[in-house]
Design an enzyme around this catalytic site. Structure first.
Site, PDB file in Angstrom:
ATOM      1  N   HIS A 163       0.829  -1.201   0.000  1.00 19.39           N
ATOM      2  CA  HIS A 163       0.000   0.000   0.000  1.00 19.39           C
ATOM      3  C   HIS A 163       0.868   1.256   0.000  1.00 19.39           C
ATOM      4  O   HIS A 163       0.515   2.267  -0.625  1.00 19.39           O
ATOM      5  CB  HIS A 163      -0.915  -0.011   1.224  1.00 19.39           C
ATOM      6  CG  HIS A 163      -1.936   1.082   1.228  1.00 19.39           C
ATOM      7  ND1 HIS A 163      -2.887   1.213   0.237  1.00 19.39           N
ATOM      8  CD2 HIS A 163      -2.146   2.111   2.099  1.00 19.39           C
ATOM      9  CE1 HIS A 163      -3.644   2.270   0.493  1.00 19.39           C
ATOM     10  NE2 HIS A 163      -3.223   2.825   1.604  1.00 19.39           N
ATOM     11  N   LYS A 225      -9.434  13.867  -3.142  1.00 22.61           N
ATOM     12  CA  LYS A 225     -10.589  13.375  -2.399  1.00 22.61           C
ATOM     13  C   LYS A 225     -10.395  13.646  -0.915  1.00 22.61           C
ATOM     14  O   LYS A 225      -9.278  13.825  -0.432  1.00 22.61           O
ATOM     15  CB  LYS A 225     -10.791  11.872  -2.623  1.00 22.61           C
ATOM     16  CG  LYS A 225      -9.731  11.001  -1.969  1.00 22.61           C
ATOM     17  CD  LYS A 225      -9.996   9.524  -2.155  1.00 22.61           C
ATOM     18  CE  LYS A 225      -8.924   8.687  -1.445  1.00 22.61           C
ATOM     19  NZ  LYS A 225      -9.124   7.256  -1.639  1.00 22.61           N
ATOM     20  N   ARG A 227     -11.495  11.834   2.704  1.00 24.19           N
ATOM     21  CA  ARG A 227     -12.115  10.682   3.358  1.00 24.19           C
ATOM     22  C   ARG A 227     -12.831  11.163   4.619  1.00 24.19           C
ATOM     23  O   ARG A 227     -12.220  11.731   5.518  1.00 24.19           O
ATOM     24  CB  ARG A 227     -11.062   9.635   3.715  1.00 24.19           C
ATOM     25  CG  ARG A 227     -11.663   8.316   4.166  1.00 24.19           C
ATOM     26  CD  ARG A 227     -10.569   7.259   4.311  1.00 24.19           C
ATOM     27  NE  ARG A 227      -9.960   6.899   3.056  1.00 24.19           N
ATOM     28  CZ  ARG A 227     -10.498   6.056   2.177  1.00 24.19           C
ATOM     29  NH1 ARG A 227     -11.682   5.499   2.435  1.00 24.19           N
ATOM     30  NH2 ARG A 227      -9.892   5.769   1.054  1.00 24.19           N
ATOM     31  N   ASP A 251      -4.923   1.823  -9.100  1.00 25.14           N
ATOM     32  CA  ASP A 251      -4.782   1.820  -7.637  1.00 25.14           C
ATOM     33  C   ASP A 251      -4.134   0.511  -7.213  1.00 25.14           C
ATOM     34  O   ASP A 251      -4.021  -0.431  -8.014  1.00 25.14           O
ATOM     35  CB  ASP A 251      -6.157   1.982  -6.980  1.00 25.14           C
ATOM     36  CG  ASP A 251      -6.061   2.682  -5.617  1.00 25.14           C
ATOM     37  OD1 ASP A 251      -4.937   2.825  -5.091  1.00 25.14           O
ATOM     38  OD2 ASP A 251      -7.113   3.084  -5.088  1.00 25.14           O
ATOM     39  N   ASP A 255     -11.252  -2.129  -2.367  1.00 24.55           N
ATOM     40  CA  ASP A 255     -11.880  -2.725  -1.185  1.00 24.55           C
ATOM     41  C   ASP A 255     -13.392  -2.743  -1.379  1.00 24.55           C
ATOM     42  O   ASP A 255     -13.944  -3.649  -1.986  1.00 24.55           O
ATOM     43  CB  ASP A 255     -11.467  -1.956   0.059  1.00 24.55           C
ATOM     44  CG  ASP A 255     -11.849  -2.681   1.349  1.00 24.55           C
ATOM     45  OD1 ASP A 255     -12.570  -3.698   1.282  1.00 24.55           O
ATOM     46  OD2 ASP A 255     -11.441  -2.230   2.429  1.00 24.55           O
ATOM     47  N   THR A 256     -14.086  -1.740  -0.909  1.00 22.47           N
ATOM     48  CA  THR A 256     -15.538  -1.701  -1.094  1.00 22.47           C
ATOM     49  C   THR A 256     -15.929  -1.176  -2.473  1.00 22.47           C
ATOM     50  O   THR A 256     -17.068  -1.341  -2.896  1.00 22.47           O
ATOM     51  CB  THR A 256     -16.199  -0.800  -0.038  1.00 22.47           C
ATOM     52  OG1 THR A 256     -15.717   0.542  -0.200  1.00 22.47           O
ATOM     53  CG2 THR A 256     -15.880  -1.291   1.369  1.00 22.47           C
ATOM     54  N   GLY A 258     -16.203   1.892  -3.231  1.00 24.76           N
ATOM     55  CA  GLY A 258     -16.859   3.196  -3.129  1.00 24.76           C
ATOM     56  C   GLY A 258     -16.025   4.323  -3.700  1.00 24.76           C
ATOM     57  O   GLY A 258     -16.518   5.163  -4.473  1.00 24.76           O
TER      58      GLY A 258
END
Length: 345
Positions: A163, A225, A227, A251, A255-256, A258
């Protein structure tokens, strides 16, 4: 004792097979006869391990991974590893703690069986997002996991697309950091997308996107963005001109989904003609599959560091590429004490 899986069991072919690597330097090797070179795996991604072993011309190491009725893990290495150079492959994907514990127990068993060297091969390194104290009284979980791996017996680690690259500094052992980008770049070059702009979904991924854009000879854009809470992101604005262009969001993981969907919507609102997306690790938790199905993204390209769920395999817009050749070459280089970085030249 309830048996969950054995690493020697044959697996049925998944409905959605990963696209194999076509690079000549990452083609499979001829069969080896080397009883001092062994590859084992836990239950997290046996299909990938089998591909890597096929590439290397090896038979996967025999190990039993079972569980007691209360869920407690039990591991037994079922062949001689004394003096061997051993690689243990296990992504720490869902269920994260169970797969992490399997990895730790396997390495401890190998250490106590007198393996000469143990390399933890972790295609997806869980807990990597918890790499700092961003709130009061929280752990730095990725550092703790690195310490656990070393304590369990890892002499070195082989990881794919951390990451944050600086996580290598959390380890007190050598770390070889692989990137899935060569496999992804090869795929998108063949698509020959017109007026391509590579997009980083946040400021932290700019370096990854810049590398990708350079390889693709494409323009670069960034989405700023904010968060607002865990797994919830509010897209602010697009930095760069995307009007009339084909956008490729890159990326390290989804994950989700979103954030990815909101970034795609922001790009289209700013005039982008088509949006593609790619990542190394398809975590796809929660409502991720539904989010991607209902999104305006044309295609989502992922690698097989993490096995797809049954629901994800049924989605035509999710395409899987195999990085078995890349991991196999890296394992071979480590075993033969040659350069790993040459894989990315």
């Amino acid at each position: 004792m309830a048996t969950v899986a054995t690493t020697t069991a044959e697996k049925t072919t998944a409905e959605k097979k990963p696209v194999t690597d076509e690079k000549p330097e990452r083609k499979q090797q001829r069969a080896r006869v080397d009883d001092r070179f062994k590859v084992f795996c836990g239950t997290a991604n046996e299909a990938l391990c089998d591909e890597v072993c096929h590439f290397l011309g090896l038979t996967r190491g025999q190990a039993l991974v079972t569980r007691f009725n209360d869920g407690e893990a039990y591991v037994q290495i079922q062949e001689n590893v004394r003096g061997a150079d051993v690689f243990v492959m296990q992504p720490t994907c869902q269920p994260v703690d169970m797969h992490l514990m399997e990895l730790l127990l396997m390495m401890d068993a190998l250490k106590r069986a007198s393996a000469r060297r143990i390399t933890a091969v972790i295609p997806y390194y869980g807990y990597a997002r918890q790499d700092r104290k961003d709130k009061p009284r929280v752990p730095i979980s990725s550092k703790l996991v690195a310490d656990l791996l070393t304590t369990a017996g890892a002499d070195r680690a082989l990881v794919v697309d951390l990451h944050a690259p600086q996580l290598q500094g959390f380890f007190n052992i050598p770390v070889d950091h692989l990137f899935a980008s060569p496999v992804l770049v090869d795929y998108f070059k063949k698509l020959n997308l017109p007026n391509l702009t590579v997009v980083s979904p946040d400021a932290g991924g700019v370096e990854r996107a810049r590398f990708f854009a350079k390889k693709m000879d494409a323009a670069l854009a960034i989405v700023d963005k904010r968060r607002v809470e865990m797994n919830v992101a509010e897209v602010m604005n697009v930095i760069g001109d995307v009007r009339g262009r084909t956008c490729l969001i890159i990326d390290d993981l989804i994950d989700t989904g979103g954030t990815l969907v909101k970034v795609a919507q922001a790009l289209l609102e700013n005039g982008a003609s088509t949006v593609y997306a790619c990542c190394s690790h398809p975590v796809l938790s929660g409502a991720a599959v539904e989010n991607l199905v209902n999104s305006p993204i044309t295609e989502v390209v992922v690698t097989n560091t993490i096995p797809l769920s049954e629901a994800a395999r049924q989605v035509p817009k999710i395409k899987v590429l195999s990085i078995a050749g890349l991991i196999g070459r890296a394992i071979q280089s480590i075993h033969e004490e040659t350069s790993v970085s040459r894989l990315f030249n």
